[in-house]
Write a protein that holds these residues in place. Structure first.
Motif, PDB file in Angstrom:
ATOM      1  N   LYS A   1      -3.092   7.361  -7.718  1.00 31.70           N
ATOM      2  CA  LYS A   1      -2.625   6.819  -6.446  1.00 31.70           C
ATOM      3  C   LYS A   1      -3.796   6.697  -5.473  1.00 31.70           C
ATOM      4  CE  LYS A   1       1.046   6.973  -3.067  1.00 31.70           C
ATOM      5  NZ  LYS A   1       2.296   7.592  -2.657  1.00 31.70           N
ATOM      6  N   SER A   2      -3.913   5.535  -4.867  1.00 38.60           N
ATOM      7  CA  SER A   2      -4.852   5.281  -3.779  1.00 38.60           C
ATOM      8  C   SER A   2      -4.035   4.733  -2.620  1.00 38.60           C
ATOM      9  CB  SER A   2      -5.908   4.262  -4.209  1.00 38.60           C
ATOM     10  OG  SER A   2      -6.722   4.790  -5.219  1.00 38.60           O
ATOM     11  N   TYR A   3      -4.711   4.373  -1.549  1.00 39.92           N
ATOM     12  CA  TYR A   3      -4.016   3.887  -0.361  1.00 39.92           C
ATOM     13  C   TYR A   3      -4.792   2.730   0.246  1.00 39.92           C
ATOM     14  CZ  TYR A   3      -1.811   8.417  -0.788  1.00 39.92           C
ATOM     15  OH  TYR A   3      -1.141   9.507  -1.268  1.00 39.92           O
TER      16      TYR A   3
ATOM     17  N   PRO B   1      -5.868   8.550   2.903  1.00 37.21           N
ATOM     18  CA  PRO B   1      -5.606   7.633   4.011  1.00 37.21           C
ATOM     19  C   PRO B   1      -5.764   8.253   5.391  1.00 37.21           C
ATOM     20  CG  PRO B   1      -3.554   8.455   3.188  1.00 37.21           C
ATOM     21  CD  PRO B   1      -4.633   9.049   2.309  1.00 37.21           C
TER      22      PRO B   1
ATOM     23  N   THR C   1      -5.533   2.561   6.799  1.00 41.58           N
ATOM     24  CA  THR C   1      -4.835   2.256   8.043  1.00 41.58           C
ATOM     25  C   THR C   1      -5.833   1.936   9.157  1.00 41.58           C
ATOM     26  OG1 THR C   1      -4.786   4.598   8.635  1.00 41.58           O
ATOM     27  CG2 THR C   1      -2.870   3.716   7.452  1.00 41.58           C
TER      28      THR C   1
ATOM     29  N   GLY D   1       0.866   3.067  -0.291  1.00 41.71           N
ATOM     30  CA  GLY D   1       0.319   3.622  -1.519  1.00 41.71           C
ATOM     31  C   GLY D   1       0.114   2.531  -2.553  1.00 41.71           C
TER      32      GLY D   1
ATOM     33  N   PRO E   1       0.559   5.028   5.575  1.00 40.86           N
ATOM     34  CA  PRO E   1      -0.204   4.106   4.723  1.00 40.86           C
ATOM     35  C   PRO E   1       0.652   3.530   3.599  1.00 40.86           C
ATOM     36  CG  PRO E   1      -0.602   6.334   4.026  1.00 40.86           C
ATOM     37  CD  PRO E   1       0.305   6.421   5.235  1.00 40.86           C
TER      38      PRO E   1
END
Length: 167
Positions: free
Chosen positions: A31-33, A10, A36, A20, A18
């Motif tokens: 995990k991604s985001y 992010p 922003t 998650g 951000p």
């Protein structure tokens, strides 16, 4: 250009948080985001040879909801390779003038203060005007901290030393 709203990194902005998102990739929880800002993807496109690009997309920030902050909002971001900042400033002025003219043409009420002509000021000029302080005289961490400590009007400082940007 459309940029992906979900990213693996992010960004590293200290004060921007951000959201998650967990998703399954090949049976593994990953995990991604939600991005922003489309900035990083767009700068990659510039590096790949695109010259003039823009995007209008949703951005997501895990910030408290308030008059000034929304957790989801639309951002217009554009870049041009090898252009001086004065050209980008001119772009901003023309976009604002065009937008205001279109709003007025469509009888959409505009606040009076938005109709005022744009005034260009440097960061230094704004610091002098608002704080009576020349920021260029305080480019070292100890100097800016000392100035803040000598002007304690509503500026709480933590015990630990911060970076210049945080001051």
């Amino acid at each position: 250009m459309l940029t992906p709203p979900m990213v693996s990194n992010p960004g590293m902005e200290t004060h921007i948080h951000p959201f998650g998102v967990y998703r399954a990739i090949n049976g593994e929880k990953t995990k991604s985001y939600l991005h922003t800002s489309p900035e990083f993807h767009m700068k990659n496109l510039l590096a790949e040879g695109f010259d003039k690009i823009f995007t209008l997309s949703y951005c997501f920030r895990d910030e408290p909801q308030s008059e000034n902050h929304r957790s989801q909002f639309v951002m217009l971001e554009w870049y041009r390779n090898s252009s001086p900042y004065e050209e980008i400033m001119k772009d901003c002025e023309e976009l604002l003038e065009y937008s205001l003219a279109e709003l007025e043409k469509n009888n959409i009420k505009i606040k009076e203060n938005l109709k005022s002509p744009l005034v260009k000021k440097s960061i230094q000029e704004i610091f002098i005007e608002v704080l009576d302080m020349d920021i260029l005289e305080h480019l070292e961490v100890d100097s800016i901290r000392s100035w803040i400590q000598s002007h304690p009007e509503g500026i709480p400082l933590p015990e630990e030393k911060l970076s210049w940007d945080d001051y």
